[in-house]
Design a protein around this motif. Structure first.
Motif, PDB file in Angstrom:
ATOM      1  N   ALA A  62      16.627  23.607   7.303  1.00  0.00           N
ATOM      2  CA  ALA A  62      16.840  22.105   7.253  1.00  0.00           C
ATOM      3  C   ALA A  62      16.824  22.609   5.454  1.00  0.00           C
ATOM      4  CB  ALA A  62      16.749  20.668   7.604  1.00  0.00           C
ATOM      5  N   THR A  63      15.094  22.756   4.851  1.00  0.00           N
ATOM      6  CA  THR A  63      15.136  22.521   4.127  1.00  0.00           C
ATOM      7  C   THR A  63      16.390  23.807   3.382  1.00  0.00           C
ATOM      8  OG1 THR A  63      12.493  21.890   4.651  1.00  0.00           O
ATOM      9  CG2 THR A  63      13.410  22.914   2.252  1.00  0.00           C
ATOM     10  N   ILE A  64      16.584  24.862   3.547  1.00  0.00           N
ATOM     11  CA  ILE A  64      17.325  25.810   3.257  1.00  0.00           C
ATOM     12  C   ILE A  64      18.707  24.877   2.793  1.00  0.00           C
ATOM     13  CG2 ILE A  64      17.989  27.822   3.484  1.00  0.00           C
ATOM     14  CD1 ILE A  64      15.520  28.896   4.668  1.00  0.00           C
ATOM     15  N   THR A  65      18.367  24.641   3.549  1.00  0.00           N
ATOM     16  CA  THR A  65      20.483  24.598   3.453  1.00  0.00           C
ATOM     17  C   THR A  65      20.389  22.936   1.931  1.00  0.00           C
ATOM     18  OG1 THR A  65      20.886  24.793   5.954  1.00  0.00           O
ATOM     19  CG2 THR A  65      22.251  23.086   4.952  1.00  0.00           C
ATOM     20  N   SER A  68      19.280  24.470  -1.296  1.00  0.00           N
ATOM     21  CA  SER A  68      20.365  26.051  -2.227  1.00  0.00           C
ATOM     22  C   SER A  68      21.623  25.993  -2.164  1.00  0.00           C
ATOM     23  CB  SER A  68      20.607  26.973  -0.784  1.00  0.00           C
ATOM     24  OG  SER A  68      20.787  26.481   1.038  1.00  0.00           O
ATOM     25  N   LYS A  69      22.182  24.525  -2.520  1.00  0.00           N
ATOM     26  CA  LYS A  69      23.684  24.520  -2.799  1.00  0.00           C
ATOM     27  C   LYS A  69      23.652  24.183  -4.028  1.00  0.00           C
ATOM     28  CE  LYS A  69      25.003  22.455   1.871  1.00  0.00           C
ATOM     29  NZ  LYS A  69      25.510  20.714   2.752  1.00  0.00           N
ATOM     30  N   ASN A  70      21.787  23.348  -4.184  1.00  0.00           N
ATOM     31  CA  ASN A  70      22.533  22.534  -6.302  1.00  0.00           C
ATOM     32  C   ASN A  70      21.592  23.729  -7.077  1.00  0.00           C
ATOM     33  OD1 ASN A  70      24.738  21.381  -5.248  1.00  0.00           O
ATOM     34  ND2 ASN A  70      22.661  19.769  -3.901  1.00  0.00           N
ATOM     35  N   LEU A  71      20.243  24.446  -6.442  1.00  0.00           N
ATOM     36  CA  LEU A  71      19.868  25.454  -7.787  1.00  0.00           C
ATOM     37  C   LEU A  71      20.179  26.462  -7.577  1.00  0.00           C
ATOM     38  CD1 LEU A  71      15.951  23.373  -6.077  1.00  0.00           C
ATOM     39  CD2 LEU A  71      17.535  22.781  -7.679  1.00  0.00           C
ATOM     40  N   GLU A  72      19.443  27.342  -8.801  1.00  0.00           N
ATOM     41  CA  GLU A  72      19.304  28.348  -8.675  1.00  0.00           C
ATOM     42  C   GLU A  72      18.433  29.316  -8.011  1.00  0.00           C
ATOM     43  OE1 GLU A  72      19.469  28.582 -13.523  1.00  0.00           O
ATOM     44  OE2 GLU A  72      21.193  27.913 -14.240  1.00  0.00           O
ATOM     45  N   ILE A  73      18.232  30.397  -7.978  1.00  0.00           N
ATOM     46  CA  ILE A  73      16.995  31.096  -7.438  1.00  0.00           C
ATOM     47  C   ILE A  73      15.682  30.996  -7.926  1.00  0.00           C
ATOM     48  CG2 ILE A  73      17.058  33.121  -8.853  1.00  0.00           C
ATOM     49  CD1 ILE A  73      16.501  32.621  -4.390  1.00  0.00           C
ATOM     50  N   ASN A 103      17.085  36.736 -10.569  1.00  0.00           N
ATOM     51  CA  ASN A 103      18.360  36.947 -11.023  1.00  0.00           C
ATOM     52  C   ASN A 103      19.694  36.698  -9.565  1.00  0.00           C
ATOM     53  OD1 ASN A 103      18.221  37.456 -13.537  1.00  0.00           O
ATOM     54  ND2 ASN A 103      17.181  39.724 -13.220  1.00  0.00           N
ATOM     55  N   ALA A 104      18.554  37.049  -8.311  1.00  0.00           N
ATOM     56  CA  ALA A 104      19.296  36.963  -6.724  1.00  0.00           C
ATOM     57  C   ALA A 104      20.194  35.867  -7.108  1.00  0.00           C
ATOM     58  CB  ALA A 104      18.561  37.864  -5.584  1.00  0.00           C
ATOM     59  N   LYS A 105      21.034  36.050  -6.145  1.00  0.00           N
ATOM     60  CA  LYS A 105      22.000  34.836  -5.802  1.00  0.00           C
ATOM     61  C   LYS A 105      21.508  33.647  -4.743  1.00  0.00           C
ATOM     62  CE  LYS A 105      26.326  37.569  -6.752  1.00  0.00           C
ATOM     63  NZ  LYS A 105      27.369  37.870  -6.487  1.00  0.00           N
ATOM     64  N   THR A 106      21.192  32.666  -4.870  1.00  0.00           N
ATOM     65  CA  THR A 106      21.041  31.415  -4.911  1.00  0.00           C
ATOM     66  C   THR A 106      21.959  31.332  -2.738  1.00  0.00           C
ATOM     67  OG1 THR A 106      20.438  29.910  -6.289  1.00  0.00           O
ATOM     68  CG2 THR A 106      20.131  29.023  -3.945  1.00  0.00           C
ATOM     69  N   ASP A 107      23.099  31.776  -2.755  1.00  0.00           N
ATOM     70  CA  ASP A 107      23.392  31.588  -1.410  1.00  0.00           C
ATOM     71  C   ASP A 107      22.999  32.560  -0.574  1.00  0.00           C
ATOM     72  OD1 ASP A 107      24.455  29.525  -2.498  1.00  0.00           O
ATOM     73  OD2 ASP A 107      26.751  30.046  -2.661  1.00  0.00           O
TER      74      ASP A 107
END
Length: 297
Positions: A62-65, A68-73, A103-107
């Protein structure tokens, strides 16, 4: 009635000695034994561990979800650790290793992290299912940061303070009280008190002594004696209700009568002078006295 009935059933001087000399340790060990006994029946421990892992995994997912939508890695990882700091421990070096992925993609990182968490849950659940038996349960309880037997001791037995004269535990309940008291003081022989002139163990109880002219020493290293009537000058946190008519419980009379010589030998003193009326006490009398002390029919 615990631990008195447990001690009574044991009919063991060793158990009574452990209880009277190390009350807190004795009770905590007993509670721990009951927890282990309960959790070792069937698959209760495995089920509990699986449920706890499942609950933690749900919180992690739940925390990851949610973040992860609004933050950079570079912000996601510290926020992830911060949100779960009450549930998990994150070593600092492990966090530094993750920050390499700046530099990884958060999604994509979130997807991979969820997959890893799911695999970890399966692995842990299988591992717990294969670990059974008393030794495993004992090890798990021993290494918990908050020991269940210690938490239960506090909840069930209150502050754990003991009468400075006879060693009976405080009955005030909980931790938030200023004054300790007990309704079941026992012969002071159980706390190594004896008559100095004879070295014989003392059978008197605190409630009668605090209204008498008898004196006590605070420690064996002191030669100064003080009247029991003035005990609150030295033990202000204890309230002992003075009553010259109060007698020791039939339970403790029976115990001292039965193990008088053993306690005397253990303390390197002489056995107490047991009143003749005590010599006829039976096990049934002891249990009856115990129930009367706790106002039970």
């Amino acid at each position: 009635l615990f631990p008195y009935t447990t001690l009574f059933r044991s009919d063991s001087f060793q158990k009574y000695k452990e209880y009277t000399t190390s009350y807190g340790t004795f009770v905590k060990n007993w509670i721990k034994e009951q927890i282990i006994k309960k959790m070792s029946s069937g698959e209760q421990m495995q089920q509990l561990e699986a449920e706890l892992v499942s609950e933690i995994v749900k919180k992690i997912t739940a925390t990851i979800t949610s973040i992860s939508k609004n933050l950079e890695i570079k912000k996601f990882i510290p926020q992830f650790c911060s949100d779960l700091e009450d549930q998990l421990v994150f070593p600092r070096d492990a966090l530094d290793d993750f920050l390499i992925l700046i530099n990884a993609k958060t999604d994509q990182f979130a997807i991979n992290l969820k997959e890893f968490i799911e695999e970890m849950e399966v692995h842990l659940t299988k591992g717990y299912a294969n670990k059974t038996g008393i030794s495993h349960i004992t090890e798990r309880i021993t290494h918990l940061p908050s020991k269940p037997h210690e938490l239960l001791f506090t909840r069930l037995c209150g502050c754990g303070e003991q009468c400075p004269f006879c060693g009976t535990p405080c009955e005030a309940g909980g931790q938030d009280h200023r004054t300790h008291f007990s309704s079941m003081h026992r012969p002071q022989a159980f706390a190594t008190y004896r008559w100095l002139s004879t070295d014989k163990l003392l059978i008197d109880i605190c409630t009668t002594l605090v209204v008498s002219d008898i004196r006590f020493r605070i420690s064996n290293k002191s030669d100064e004696y003080h009247p029991y009537k003035e005990y609150r000058h030295f033990y202000p946190d204890w309230e002992i209700a003075g009553d010259p008519s109060t007698k020791a419980s039939g339970y403790w009379k029976y115990v001292l009568k039965k193990f008088n010589n053993e306690f005397a030998e253990y303390y390197f003193f002489k056995p107490a002078d047991i009143p003749e009326a005590w010599t006829t006490l039976t096990a049934e009398d002891a249990l009856r006295g115990l129930k009367e002390s706790f106002h039970m029919q």
